[in-house]
Enzyme design. Sequence first.
Site, short mmCIF file in Angstrom:
data_model
loop_
_atom_site.label_atom_id
_atom_site.label_comp_id
_atom_site.label_asym_id
_atom_site.label_seq_id
_atom_site.Cartn_x
_atom_site.Cartn_y
_atom_site.Cartn_z
N GLU A 149 0.88 -1.17 0.00
CA GLU A 149 0.00 0.00 0.00
C GLU A 149 0.91 1.21 0.00
O GLU A 149 1.56 1.51 1.00
CB GLU A 149 -0.93 -0.02 1.22
CG GLU A 149 -2.06 1.00 1.13
CD GLU A 149 -1.80 2.26 1.93
OE1 GLU A 149 -1.38 3.26 1.29
OE2 GLU A 149 -2.01 2.25 3.14
N CYS A 183 -2.32 8.69 3.29
CA CYS A 183 -2.32 8.26 1.89
C CYS A 183 -3.71 8.40 1.27
O CYS A 183 -3.84 8.67 0.08
CB CYS A 183 -1.85 6.81 1.78
SG CYS A 183 -0.15 6.55 2.28
N GLU A 193 2.61 13.45 -4.77
CA GLU A 193 1.77 13.45 -3.59
C GLU A 193 2.23 14.54 -2.62
O GLU A 193 3.40 14.59 -2.24
CB GLU A 193 1.83 12.09 -2.90
CG GLU A 193 0.98 11.99 -1.65
CD GLU A 193 1.05 10.63 -0.99
OE1 GLU A 193 0.13 10.32 -0.20
OE2 GLU A 193 2.01 9.87 -1.25
#
Length: 468
Positions: free
Chosen positions: A234, A268, A367
């Site tokens: 992940e 996230c 990100e």
Amino acid sequence: MPIATVNPATGETLRTFDALGPDEIEQRLALAMAAFAQHRTAGFDRRAELLGRAADLLDQDQQEIARTMTTEMGKPIAAARAEAAKCAKAMRWYAARAEELLADEHPAPADVDDAGATRVTVRYRPLGAVLAVMPWNFPLWQVVRFAAPALMAGNVCLLKHASNVPQTALYLEDLFRRAGYPEGCFQTLLVGSGAVEGILRDPRVAAATLTGSEPAGRSVASVAGDEVKKTVLELGGSDAYVVMPSADVERAARTAVTARVQNNGQSCIAAKRFIVHDDVYDDFCARFTAGMQALTVGDPIEESTDIGPLASEQGRADLEELVDDALARGATAQCGGRRPEEQPRGWFYEPTVLTDVSAGMRIHHEEAFGPVATVYRVHGIDEAVGLANDTPFGLSSNAWTRDEAEVERFARDLEAGGVFFNGMTASHPALPFGGVKRSGYGRELSGHGMREFCNITTLWHGPEHQDA
């Protein structure tokens, strides 16, 4: 990075730890194998009893471990308590449902090509020792959501936690020990990242799971692939939050603030790219900006604080680089865009809303791990879907609409592991969690996540008697 507790609100190093040496690692691996031999044969009732006891202890320890998490990585204390409570709830969920989720399956013999089968069973058996390489942002939840299903499946756990949350990592080992698990069922390995490859290559380690950065995921996946070992990854996310004209704009904007700044923006699955239809863009942007400006930035141990510091000085520097690059290339800061003057110590950053963002800016593709949002204007659903998918990541997504045709379009075309309609993305034990593209592969949570680290075994039975 040294293995140390450094308070991100002050920059003060509070405690340091020595890394395990080769002999100590060897002892831990041998202990894990001995524990697996015992734990794998325990029935579901016994496993559930142990995990339930761990949940009870965690509830009792909630305030203490919340303060530890806040001190180590800066999350607001209220969020830290909520994280501990969520972990206890997840433990009880798996304790109550694991036996059903891993129940034997019995395909009909007639459905098997070989007509000689009299009985066929599919059984879920544990793999062994699973190595977990975990991040600092949810230092309790990230571990429990792996460990609870793994332990209920009969596996044992080896935790390599982030080096800036060592006290939380050691607490977890102590928690499972106090709950009565056999020694070695759950072990925290205080080691640096350089030790991960050797541990993963050891034949006593059966599989690995990692939550973290894309480079870290590539590294672990490469080693595991070379050793032919199962992995679940992940990785990062740059989740889209799409608002269409039929949405409840006031609620969408209010929820957007929480969706962006949860965990100080270091999640996230936090919404990061807000894609808003032209018909409601001005209304949404004004409400969203006002909500971000109203947040209280300060000491995370204070109950009134909404936003604490980023977890590390490097993390803040990385975020500043993305914002500065965007502003230099023409983006507009509707609010924020700098360090707060009233917080000279620690690694704080103001809640920030950027508009006029374009594809040439780094923040469009990378990100932003902190309280920084980018807002885009679109003119229709085709443009919204295209922009939402214009990212290397695909962890989750949000879509605000009351138009059923749009719901079906987003459900079909958004490239992500989840689509949350008229609400913010959240993880829950009953829901599979994971992503596509560079957000990783495999799933955590639910029965799907539980079975990732099982040996899915086919048991075939022929006739007991052969006619003469």
